[in-house]
Motif scaffolding. Structure first.
Motif, PDB file in Angstrom:
ATOM      1  N   GLY A 166       0.793  -1.222   0.000  1.00 14.58           N
ATOM      2  CA  GLY A 166       0.000   0.000   0.000  1.00 14.58           C
ATOM      3  C   GLY A 166       0.822   1.266   0.000  1.00 14.58           C
ATOM      4  N   ALA A 167       0.132   2.362   0.271  1.00 12.25           N
ATOM      5  CA  ALA A 167       0.732   3.694   0.202  1.00 12.25           C
ATOM      6  C   ALA A 167       1.360   4.089   1.536  1.00 12.25           C
ATOM      7  CB  ALA A 167      -0.339   4.714  -0.188  1.00 12.25           C
ATOM      8  N   PHE A 168       2.035   5.229   1.512  1.00  9.78           N
ATOM      9  CA  PHE A 168       2.610   5.820   2.718  1.00  9.78           C
ATOM     10  C   PHE A 168       1.502   6.127   3.718  1.00  9.78           C
ATOM     11  CE2 PHE A 168       3.375   9.672   5.128  1.00  9.78           C
ATOM     12  CZ  PHE A 168       4.619   9.446   5.697  1.00  9.78           C
ATOM     13  N   LEU A 169       1.739   5.789   4.995  1.00  6.47           N
ATOM     14  CA  LEU A 169       0.765   6.059   6.054  1.00  6.47           C
ATOM     15  C   LEU A 169       1.396   6.965   7.105  1.00  6.47           C
ATOM     16  CD1 LEU A 169      -0.759   2.489   6.556  1.00  6.47           C
ATOM     17  CD2 LEU A 169      -1.818   4.439   5.393  1.00  6.47           C
ATOM     18  N   ILE A 170       0.793   8.120   7.316  1.00  9.60           N
ATOM     19  CA  ILE A 170       1.341   9.080   8.266  1.00  9.60           C
ATOM     20  C   ILE A 170       1.292   8.537   9.690  1.00  9.60           C
ATOM     21  CG2 ILE A 170      -0.868  10.280   8.558  1.00  9.60           C
ATOM     22  CD1 ILE A 170       2.695  11.820   8.575  1.00  9.60           C
ATOM     23  N   SER A 171       0.315   7.704   9.997  1.00  7.62           N
ATOM     24  CA  SER A 171       0.217   7.148  11.350  1.00  7.62           C
ATOM     25  C   SER A 171       1.422   6.265  11.670  1.00  7.62           C
ATOM     26  CB  SER A 171      -1.078   6.351  11.511  1.00  7.62           C
ATOM     27  OG  SER A 171      -1.152   5.312  10.542  1.00  7.62           O
ATOM     28  N   VAL A 172       1.927   5.529  10.684  1.00 11.03           N
ATOM     29  CA  VAL A 172       3.095   4.676  10.901  1.00 11.03           C
ATOM     30  C   VAL A 172       4.347   5.537  11.029  1.00 11.03           C
ATOM     31  CG1 VAL A 172       4.409   2.707  10.021  1.00 11.03           C
ATOM     32  CG2 VAL A 172       1.952   2.867   9.558  1.00 11.03           C
ATOM     33  N   PHE A 173       4.409   6.617  10.273  1.00  9.25           N
ATOM     34  CA  PHE A 173       5.504   7.572  10.393  1.00  9.25           C
ATOM     35  C   PHE A 173       5.569   8.120  11.814  1.00  9.25           C
ATOM     36  CE2 PHE A 173       7.142  11.911  10.247  1.00  9.25           C
ATOM     37  CZ  PHE A 173       8.286  11.803   9.451  1.00  9.25           C
ATOM     38  N   GLU A 174       4.412   8.451  12.355  1.00  9.56           N
ATOM     39  CA  GLU A 174       4.361   9.025  13.706  1.00  9.56           C
ATOM     40  C   GLU A 174       4.831   8.036  14.771  1.00  9.56           C
ATOM     41  OE1 GLU A 174       0.619  11.868  12.379  1.00  9.56           O
ATOM     42  OE2 GLU A 174       0.265  10.121  13.647  1.00  9.56           O
ATOM     43  N   VAL A 175       4.503   6.776  14.582  1.00 11.71           N
ATOM     44  CA  VAL A 175       4.930   5.771  15.558  1.00 11.71           C
ATOM     45  C   VAL A 175       6.415   5.458  15.402  1.00 11.71           C
ATOM     46  CG1 VAL A 175       4.695   3.362  16.280  1.00 11.71           C
ATOM     47  CG2 VAL A 175       2.650   4.713  15.775  1.00 11.71           C
ATOM     48  N   ILE A 176       6.838   5.140  14.189  1.00  7.48           N
ATOM     49  CA  ILE A 176       8.198   4.622  13.987  1.00  7.48           C
ATOM     50  C   ILE A 176       9.245   5.735  13.905  1.00  7.48           C
ATOM     51  CG2 ILE A 176       9.680   3.338  12.408  1.00  7.48           C
ATOM     52  CD1 ILE A 176       7.354   1.496  11.847  1.00  7.48           C
ATOM     53  N   VAL A 225      -2.213   9.462  20.446  1.00 11.96           N
ATOM     54  CA  VAL A 225      -2.108   8.003  20.484  1.00 11.96           C
ATOM     55  C   VAL A 225      -0.794   7.538  19.875  1.00 11.96           C
ATOM     56  CG1 VAL A 225      -3.095   5.831  19.665  1.00 11.96           C
ATOM     57  CG2 VAL A 225      -4.611   7.689  20.407  1.00 11.96           C
ATOM     58  N   THR A 226      -0.529   7.980  18.655  1.00 11.39           N
ATOM     59  CA  THR A 226       0.612   7.445  17.901  1.00 11.39           C
ATOM     60  C   THR A 226       1.966   7.855  18.474  1.00 11.39           C
ATOM     61  OG1 THR A 226       0.421   9.332  16.371  1.00 11.39           O
ATOM     62  CG2 THR A 226      -0.646   7.266  15.725  1.00 11.39           C
ATOM     63  N   ILE A 227       2.120   9.113  18.839  1.00 12.33           N
ATOM     64  CA  ILE A 227       3.435   9.581  19.287  1.00 12.33           C
ATOM     65  C   ILE A 227       3.832   8.974  20.636  1.00 12.33           C
ATOM     66  CG2 ILE A 227       4.755  11.611  19.975  1.00 12.33           C
ATOM     67  CD1 ILE A 227       3.507  13.109  17.666  1.00 12.33           C
ATOM     68  N   PRO A 228       2.966   9.000  21.657  1.00 11.96           N
ATOM     69  CA  PRO A 228       3.334   8.318  22.913  1.00 11.96           C
ATOM     70  C   PRO A 228       3.559   6.818  22.718  1.00 11.96           C
ATOM     71  CG  PRO A 228       1.534   9.855  23.291  1.00 11.96           C
ATOM     72  CD  PRO A 228       1.699   9.746  21.805  1.00 11.96           C
ATOM     73  N   LEU A 229       2.782   6.204  21.821  1.00 17.01           N
ATOM     74  CA  LEU A 229       2.953   4.776  21.567  1.00 17.01           C
ATOM     75  C   LEU A 229       4.336   4.500  20.988  1.00 17.01           C
ATOM     76  CD1 LEU A 229       1.838   1.890  21.408  1.00 17.01           C
ATOM     77  CD2 LEU A 229       0.897   2.472  19.140  1.00 17.01           C
ATOM     78  N   GLY A 230       4.767   5.317  20.015  1.00 17.25           N
ATOM     79  CA  GLY A 230       6.088   5.134  19.440  1.00 17.25           C
ATOM     80  C   GLY A 230       7.188   5.288  20.470  1.00 17.25           C
ATOM     81  N   ARG A 231       7.049   6.261  21.350  1.00 11.07           N
ATOM     82  CA  ARG A 231       8.063   6.471  22.401  1.00 11.07           C
ATOM     83  C   ARG A 231       8.109   5.279  23.350  1.00 11.07           C
ATOM     84  NH1 ARG A 231       6.447  12.809  23.714  1.00 11.07           N
ATOM     85  NH2 ARG A 231       7.157  13.659  21.708  1.00 11.07           N
ATOM     86  N   GLU A 232       6.957   4.696  23.610  1.00  5.08           N
ATOM     87  CA  GLU A 232       6.917   3.538  24.511  1.00  5.08           C
ATOM     88  C   GLU A 232       7.511   2.308  23.841  1.00  5.08           C
ATOM     89  OE1 GLU A 232       6.408   1.180  27.726  1.00  5.08           O
ATOM     90  OE2 GLU A 232       6.149   3.364  27.633  1.00  5.08           O
ATOM     91  N   LEU A 233       7.191   2.086  22.583  1.00  2.95           N
ATOM     92  CA  LEU A 233       7.646   0.885  21.883  1.00  2.95           C
ATOM     93  C   LEU A 233       9.157   0.876  21.668  1.00  2.95           C
ATOM     94  CD1 LEU A 233       4.818   0.487  19.215  1.00  2.95           C
ATOM     95  CD2 LEU A 233       5.167  -0.891  21.268  1.00  2.95           C
ATOM     96  N   PHE A 234       9.761   2.057  21.504  1.00  3.79           N
ATOM     97  CA  PHE A 234      11.202   2.120  21.245  1.00  3.79           C
ATOM     98  C   PHE A 234      12.003   2.557  22.478  1.00  3.79           C
ATOM     99  CE2 PHE A 234       9.462   2.414  16.924  1.00  3.79           C
ATOM    100  CZ  PHE A 234      10.211   1.423  16.302  1.00  3.79           C
ATOM    101  N   LYS A 235      11.343   2.569  23.608  1.00  2.00           N
ATOM    102  CA  LYS A 235      12.011   2.970  24.842  1.00  2.00           C
ATOM    103  C   LYS A 235      13.175   2.023  25.148  1.00  2.00           C
ATOM    104  CE  LYS A 235      10.964   4.112  29.667  1.00  2.00           C
ATOM    105  NZ  LYS A 235       9.878   4.156  30.678  1.00  2.00           N
ATOM    106  N   PRO A 236      14.376   2.538  25.405  1.00  5.19           N
ATOM    107  CA  PRO A 236      15.541   1.680  25.661  1.00  5.19           C
ATOM    108  C   PRO A 236      15.337   0.796  26.892  1.00  5.19           C
ATOM    109  CG  PRO A 236      16.212   3.966  25.267  1.00  5.19           C
ATOM    110  CD  PRO A 236      14.725   3.971  25.414  1.00  5.19           C
TER     111      PRO A 236
END
Length: 236
Positions: A166-176, A225-236
């Motif tokens: 599929g196409a570029f998704l801004i929500s995935v950009f925000e998380v990753i 939702v997306t930004i805090p989730l990304g910070r949590e998922l990649f937290k060292p």
């Protein structure tokens, strides 16, 4: 040219607006906005480009340089229309302004477009803005992503087909991108290829993500939702 045409030109009235270098950015933008209403409407990022050039041309040049960074470009499966409308540069603006956005910023944001414009123009006027730090975070983030998923980075992962599509998704950009970028100020921080790939696959099983990024969800509802989730998922 006919005599009639010459006479029309001679009698025509020209509305001349003079903007001085010392004029404030608000006056310059007001003039640009008036001129823009007479032709094809500029995209929000094209308007920001105009503002930034008027406020701080050097700031804009450094911003544009990031937008042309090859590892960044390699991660973006964008259409020709998106590229023509300066969307890559808007993504750079989003990265810089949202990377360290506070929970208050995210929860109280009235509308994303004006917020991005206000925030990036404020940074352009800030003589203490640390460009070296911001560039380092940007480069390190997209170096990591380019060597892992490249232009699949911000696509949807299909568990049925076991691949991104599929196409570029801004929500995935925000998380990753923003999740990783949040920690890149720490030179000791590193994210493994396995971590990036696993997160990219598993966010589609995350109910918090899928519920908060569905069709029709406004950016101001999605970002908390997306930004805090990304910070949590990649937290060292």
């Amino acid at each position: 040219m006919t005599d009639y045409a010459k006479l029309r030109i001679k009698r025509a009235r020209l509305d001349i607006k003079i903007v001085l270098n010392k004029s404030d950015s608000g006056s310059k933008y007001e003039l640009f906005d008036r001129l823009n209403t007479g032709g094809s409407a500029a995209t929000p990022q094209e308007v920001r480009n105009c503002l930034l050039l008027m406020i701080n041309a050097d700031f804009f040049k450094r911003l544009a340089k990031l937008g042309k960074y090859q590892n960044f470009i390699d991660c973006l499966p964008l259409t020709e229309k998106q590229i023509a409308e300066q969307y890559p540069l808007e993504l750079v603006v989003r990265f810089i302004t949202l990377r360290k956005a506070s929970s208050t910023d995210l929860s109280q944001m009235p509308d994303l477009g004006p917020w991005l414009t206000d925030r990036i123009t404020n940074l352009a006027e800030n003589k203490e803005f640390d460009w070296n730090l911001e560039e380092r975070c940007f480069y390190r983030t997209f170096d990591a992503l380019a060597q892992t998923l490249q232009d699949d980075t911000f696509r949807r992962f299909s568990h049925v087909k076991s691949r991104a599509e599929g196409a570029f998704l801004i929500s995935v950009f925000e998380v990753i991108a923003l999740g990783i970028g949040y920690y890149m100020e720490d030179e000791n921080f590193a994210v493994s290829n396995d971590k990036v790939m696993t997160t990219h696959r598993e966010i589609w099983n995350n109910k918090q993500f899928t519920k908060g990024t569905g069709s029709g969800v406004r950016p101001t509802t999605r970002l908390p939702v997306t930004i805090p989730l990304g910070r949590e998922l990649f937290k060292p």
